[in-house]
Design a protein around this motif. Structure first.
Motif, PDB file in Angstrom:
ATOM      1  N   LYS B 106       0.509  -1.449   0.188  1.00 46.03           N
ATOM      2  CA  LYS B 106      -0.194  -0.501   0.002  1.00 46.03           C
ATOM      3  C   LYS B 106       0.736   1.427   0.131  1.00 46.03           C
ATOM      4  O   LYS B 106       0.526   2.277  -0.489  1.00 46.03           O
ATOM      5  CB  LYS B 106      -1.289   0.060   1.513  1.00 46.03           C
ATOM      6  CG  LYS B 106      -2.172   0.847   1.335  1.00 46.03           C
ATOM      7  CD  LYS B 106      -2.642   0.989   2.348  1.00 46.03           C
ATOM      8  CE  LYS B 106      -3.628   1.898   3.126  1.00 46.03           C
ATOM      9  NZ  LYS B 106      -4.459   2.333   1.618  1.00 46.03           N
ATOM     10  N   SER B 107       1.751   1.101   1.044  1.00 49.60           N
ATOM     11  CA  SER B 107       2.893   2.508   0.929  1.00 49.60           C
ATOM     12  C   SER B 107       3.727   2.832  -0.531  1.00 49.60           C
ATOM     13  O   SER B 107       3.909   4.077  -0.730  1.00 49.60           O
ATOM     14  CB  SER B 107       4.015   2.477   2.101  1.00 49.60           C
ATOM     15  OG  SER B 107       4.699   1.260   1.946  1.00 49.60           O
ATOM     16  N   GLU B 108       3.936   1.088  -1.221  1.00 47.08           N
ATOM     17  CA  GLU B 108       4.276   1.640  -2.469  1.00 47.08           C
ATOM     18  C   GLU B 108       3.505   1.966  -3.649  1.00 47.08           C
ATOM     19  O   GLU B 108       3.753   2.568  -4.591  1.00 47.08           O
ATOM     20  CB  GLU B 108       5.013   0.401  -2.905  1.00 47.08           C
ATOM     21  CG  GLU B 108       5.938  -0.291  -2.195  1.00 47.08           C
ATOM     22  CD  GLU B 108       6.719  -1.688  -2.500  1.00 47.08           C
ATOM     23  OE1 GLU B 108       7.843  -2.033  -1.744  1.00 47.08           O
ATOM     24  OE2 GLU B 108       5.909  -2.384  -3.231  1.00 47.08           O
ATOM     25  N   GLY B 109       2.133   2.416  -3.368  1.00 53.65           N
ATOM     26  CA  GLY B 109       1.572   2.885  -4.329  1.00 53.65           C
ATOM     27  C   GLY B 109       0.337   2.065  -4.695  1.00 53.65           C
ATOM     28  O   GLY B 109      -1.124   2.359  -5.529  1.00 53.65           O
ATOM     29  N   ALA B 110       0.080   0.505  -4.059  1.00 50.87           N
ATOM     30  CA  ALA B 110      -1.021   0.489  -4.172  1.00 50.87           C
ATOM     31  C   ALA B 110      -2.176   0.338  -3.910  1.00 50.87           C
ATOM     32  O   ALA B 110      -2.646   0.969  -2.644  1.00 50.87           O
ATOM     33  CB  ALA B 110      -0.840  -1.416  -3.979  1.00 50.87           C
ATOM     34  N   ASP B 111      -3.522   0.175  -4.180  1.00 51.70           N
ATOM     35  CA  ASP B 111      -4.666   0.623  -3.661  1.00 51.70           C
ATOM     36  C   ASP B 111      -5.402  -0.426  -2.944  1.00 51.70           C
ATOM     37  O   ASP B 111      -5.493  -1.237  -3.585  1.00 51.70           O
ATOM     38  CB  ASP B 111      -5.625   1.159  -4.957  1.00 51.70           C
ATOM     39  CG  ASP B 111      -7.165   1.485  -4.019  1.00 51.70           C
ATOM     40  OD1 ASP B 111      -7.288   1.848  -2.876  1.00 51.70           O
ATOM     41  OD2 ASP B 111      -7.806   2.033  -5.165  1.00 51.70           O
TER      42      ASP B 111
END
Lengths: 93, 375
Positions: B106-111
């Protein structure tokens, strides 16, 4: 995960073709799916897990269970049975 | 709250504990299968008011803990795909995969979104028709009806963008696996109350008979658990072995028939690998043929996954009841809820998290650690 909480049904309605309801958990009201307990009535209690009512709470057996619990150990106390040697005084939560 | 507070009365609990002391003449090992019960036992100090001879062995009933590593890695891979909204119960986000967890993805940009109910994910699919919405459908029989209904409604409403990554496990095959193990020490079971709210307890009499063990369907509040233990001890002391229901307000013999009907329609029995334990035949559910188009494992090609477990983590031994959490050398040192090595330290139902959060921090004497590490 298998935590399920008792709540009181406040309202019953249909949404997207599914039986839903508002259930009150000690003041917090959530929308809950009632499809598995269609017989439930407003005012009755149900056990809820991740947004689904799993069972109606059987009020009579809840009362019976509590009554049994409350009587437990009283007879022994009354007849002065000695404390078991390994009992921890005041150890209950 | 009604039906909770009444079952937490300290004075009654003490009298019930004394009844158990009176009834107990020998040592007994009793397993509570469900992680929710483990938490209640440790949180309320129930194990500390029992006769010293009564050992509670904590069972594998924590779905977050037993979800296989390969499936966590698959979840991480799917969550990282563009256009995916990945939904999960909050418990799963910190569970370590081979190299990261869902929070990291998530912190890497995943929803990645935490939902309260699988129906929230169905609603997301309806509101986002151009996105792929994937729900991580984990759980025991208790969660089955919710996950089954979510898939069923998605199919019924033509929500082709909804799919589920299913990791469903079943209690009776796990009990049988424990009982048939040559190293088994468990002499009786507290059967998980809410699993039985759904499934009833008609599956248990043959197990009691075959292995000569008592089973008592037990609730989750302190008085419920004490009553489950009391009835179990009475059976053990008398040499009896049958199924009793100590949670009658929420459990019937048949269970919830409507829920079982939909479960049988949406799912089919499959073999399952349990993290830390291994493969147990016919111990899980997967989506049945009619619902397979909603199966995330079929929809998303995630390629080769090479799993790698922590070398320090002993959660498998904890899940099999061989090792008490605070006897693990990594417990409270390399492994804490903030930096967990294994799922048992993450989940709100994991035995390691229960011991850590409720202050059972005393580590074991060296001898006990050595003894427990024998396979």
């Amino acid at each position: 995960m298998c935590l399920a909480v008792p709540g009181q049904v406040q309202e019953i309605y249909e949404a997207h073709g599914t039986l839903m309801g508002k259930v009150n958990f000690g003041g917090i009201v959530k929308e809950i799916c009632l499809a598995y307990v269609p017989e439930i009535q407003v005012g009755e209690y149900t056990i809820v897990h991740v947004g689904f009512a799993l069972q109606c709470i059987d009020e009579a057996s809840a009362k019976e269970t509590l009554a049994t619990f409350e009587k437990m150990g009283l007879l022994a106390e009354e007849f002065g049975e000695a404390e078991p040697p390994n009992a921890i005084p005041g150890g209950a939560p | 709250m009604k039906y909770l507070e009444e079952f937490r009365d300290g004075e009654v609990a003490q009298r019930m504990a004394q009844e158990i002391h009176r009834a107990t003449t020998r040592s007994w090992a009793i397993m509570e299968v469900c992680g929710g019960q483990t938490h209640s036992i440790i949180r309320n100090g129930i194990d500390q008011i029992l006769p010293p001879g009564i050992e509670l062995i904590h069972g594998p009933g924590c779905p977050v803990c037993v979800t296989p590593l390969a499936l966590i890695d698959k979840a991480l891979a799917i969550a990282a795909m563009p256009n995916v909204i990945f939904c999960s119960f909050g418990d799963m986000l910190r569970v370590p995969g081979s190299s990261k967890d869902l929070f990291r993805v998530k912190s890497e940009g995943a929803d990645v979104r935490i939902v309260y109910s699988p129906l929230d994910a169905v609603n997301l699919a309806r509101a986002n028709p151009t996105r792929e919405v994937v729900f991580f459908g984990i759980g025991f029989e208790t969660t089955g009806p919710a996950n089954a209904m979510a898939v069923h409604l998605a199919k019924q409403q033509g929500l082709k963008n909804f799919s589920m990554l299913v990791s469903h496990v079943l209690v009776p095959p796990a009990i049988e696996a424990i009982l048939s193990s040559p190293s088994n020490r468990v002499q009786a079971f507290l059967a998980a109350g809410h699993v039985c709210s759904v499934m009833g307890y008609w599956q248990y009499p043959p197990l009691c008979e075959k292995y000569n063990v008592p089973m008592v369907v037990t609730g989750f509040e302190p008085l419920d658990i004490l009553e489950g233990i009391r009835r179990t001890v009475l059976q053990l002391e008398r040499g009896e072995a049958f199924v009793e229901n100590a949670y009658a307000r929420a459990v019937s013999f048949e269970g919830n028939q409507r829920a079982q009907d939909l479960l049988n329609q949406v799912f089919e029995i499959s073999d399952r690998t349990w993290r830390g334990i291994g493969n147990i035949p016919r111990s899980g559910w997967r989506l049945s043929e009619a619902y397979r188009s909603h199966d995330a494992e079929h929809r998303f090609a995630v390629g080769d996954i090479h799993t790698e477990e922590s070398a320090l983590c002993r959660s498998g031994d904890v899940l099999r009841g061989i090792l008490k959490p605070n006897h693990c050398p990594a417990f409270g040192n390399q492994c804490t809820p903030r930096n967990p090595l294994g799922a048992t330290m993450v989940s709100s139902e994991g035995a390691c998290a229960a011991y850590f959060n409720y202050g059972r921090l005393a580590s074991a004497p060296a001898a006990a650690v050595g003894a427990a590490s024998q396979p």
